[in-house]
Write an enzyme that holds these catalytic residues in place. Sequence first.
Site, PDB file in Angstrom:
ATOM      1  N   GLU A  93      38.961 -37.102 -17.571  1.00 19.33           N
ATOM      2  CA  GLU A  93      40.231 -36.633 -17.008  1.00 19.33           C
ATOM      3  C   GLU A  93      40.575 -37.333 -15.692  1.00 19.33           C
ATOM      4  O   GLU A  93      41.740 -37.358 -15.293  1.00 19.33           O
ATOM      5  CB  GLU A  93      40.202 -35.107 -16.816  1.00 19.33           C
ATOM      6  CG  GLU A  93      40.391 -34.295 -18.106  1.00 19.33           C
ATOM      7  CD  GLU A  93      39.119 -34.153 -18.945  1.00 19.33           C
ATOM      8  OE1 GLU A  93      38.066 -34.687 -18.541  1.00 19.33           O
ATOM      9  OE2 GLU A  93      39.185 -33.501 -20.008  1.00 19.33           O
ATOM     10  N   ASP A 125      43.412 -12.714 -15.883  1.00 19.03           N
ATOM     11  CA  ASP A 125      43.596 -14.145 -16.129  1.00 19.03           C
ATOM     12  C   ASP A 125      45.059 -14.557 -16.248  1.00 19.03           C
ATOM     13  O   ASP A 125      45.968 -13.825 -15.849  1.00 19.03           O
ATOM     14  CB  ASP A 125      42.763 -14.600 -17.326  1.00 19.03           C
ATOM     15  CG  ASP A 125      43.386 -14.175 -18.649  1.00 19.03           C
ATOM     16  OD1 ASP A 125      44.457 -13.521 -18.654  1.00 19.03           O
ATOM     17  OD2 ASP A 125      42.813 -14.507 -19.696  1.00 19.03           O
ATOM     18  N   ASN A 133      33.392 -35.390 -17.888  1.00 22.24           N
ATOM     19  CA  ASN A 133      34.425 -34.418 -18.264  1.00 22.24           C
ATOM     20  C   ASN A 133      34.832 -33.652 -17.017  1.00 22.24           C
ATOM     21  O   ASN A 133      33.986 -33.318 -16.187  1.00 22.24           O
ATOM     22  CB  ASN A 133      33.914 -33.438 -19.315  1.00 22.24           C
ATOM     23  CG  ASN A 133      35.043 -32.581 -19.866  1.00 22.24           C
ATOM     24  OD1 ASN A 133      35.893 -33.066 -20.613  1.00 22.24           O
ATOM     25  ND2 ASN A 133      35.074 -31.310 -19.481  1.00 22.24           N
TER      26      ASN A 133
HETATM   27 MN    MN Z   1      37.769 -32.983 -21.490  1.00 20.35          MN
END
Ligand code: MN
Length: 434
Positions: free
Chosen positions: A202, A251, A138
């Site tokens: 990804e 953020d 991931n």
């Molecule tokens: Mn993912």
Amino acid sequence: MEALRRADKLLLVNKEVDPKFELAGVMQSVERLGKASFFKKIKGSAFNVVNNILGSREMLAILFATTPERVVNEWVERTTKIIEPKLVSSGPVKEVTKKGTQVDLRDLPIATHSSKDPGPYITAGIVVAKDPDTGIRNVSINRLHYREKSKLGIRMLRTQHLGQIYEKYEKRGKPMEIAVAIGNHPFEVLAAATTVAYGIDEFTISSALRREPLELAKCETVSLEVPAMAEVVLEGEVPPEVREPEGPFGDFMQFYNPIPADQSPVIYVKAISHRKDPIYQSIQPSHLEDMHLLALPREARVYEAVSKVAEVKAVCLVPMIFACAISIQKHFEGEPKNVAAAAFGTYPWLKYCVVVDHDVNVFDVNDVWWAMATRSNPKAGLLLIENGRGFPRDPFHIHQSKVGIDATAPLNQWEHFERKEIPGAASIRLEDYL
Ligand code: MN
């Protein structure tokens, strides 16, 4: 960076800059010129810093070797066929390697961005981990709070893949191995920022965006792989059952979050490797680079969904990804509301969706605002959805209302809404007249 330099979109900053606030301030000033910044001297660090390489649609167009209008189409076309990354024996990121007590994160030019941030934050780190059951990789971007010379705080939510993977390790009482690559090709950064189904690596997306396999190199101290061409890689472990205060941090919404600070896991960094003359990438939360990075994958998703209900020209989620502008070639009255409904249906964070005619530039908020002011009839053109789902951290997210606005001219009155134009204006080169 070389491509940006050739397009006169990279500004060199020669004066020494303090990573506490001053760096963020200068990055903002350069960003406002529509350029990326490259910092030669950062106080207390031998690393260079780069910022805002994805700060505009034009920069994305350079990346995808297309026009600004076609960037979303390129994304859609390239990601239809996934490509596996490939393992290589080594890469430039291994030029310098430090392990154990040699590790000192204070070597990095980590910026402190906003007044109430609790300290410096790594903001462009691509975080790599593996599911302990499947071994599937991931890749994500997580904010990383500098704590001590070999310790970082990491924000991982249980609603996100990395948080779910960590939960699996924690249930077994085992530490989660982790690697953080900083200073990456934009395709890796874009892929890491994309929301895909759990179990999709990804790096297969970034390989698809590259149209060739991304080259990965093995880490030194953990069984993970990182982009061989990265500038810097941190390797470490996230121990189970350890939580320390993290945040609040300014953020992407421009708010400090969360208030009060959360208890978050920590990374013990065991090794750092980097190039000989490393470039550290910094991304300013909520700024243009952050917004383009977050917008593009979501624009692609909205574009694909709304293209099924109308002839869509372009979709834009900049400058804030909760509001969308969509241009269409309208064929029937009412279509704009179907388009807005389709956008809300596919992308739950959306609050506002303005649908405009084909001749309006959705990448220019001034043009969208002009269309709203001139071509919409507010009450008749309004689509109101009550009690929908929103962004989880939006204070209004439960019972979120959503508004679609039809800002397209009536087809049977087009002659009253046609924009005036100056013949030949588009081909005038001002330098010929000065
Ligand atoms: Mn993912």
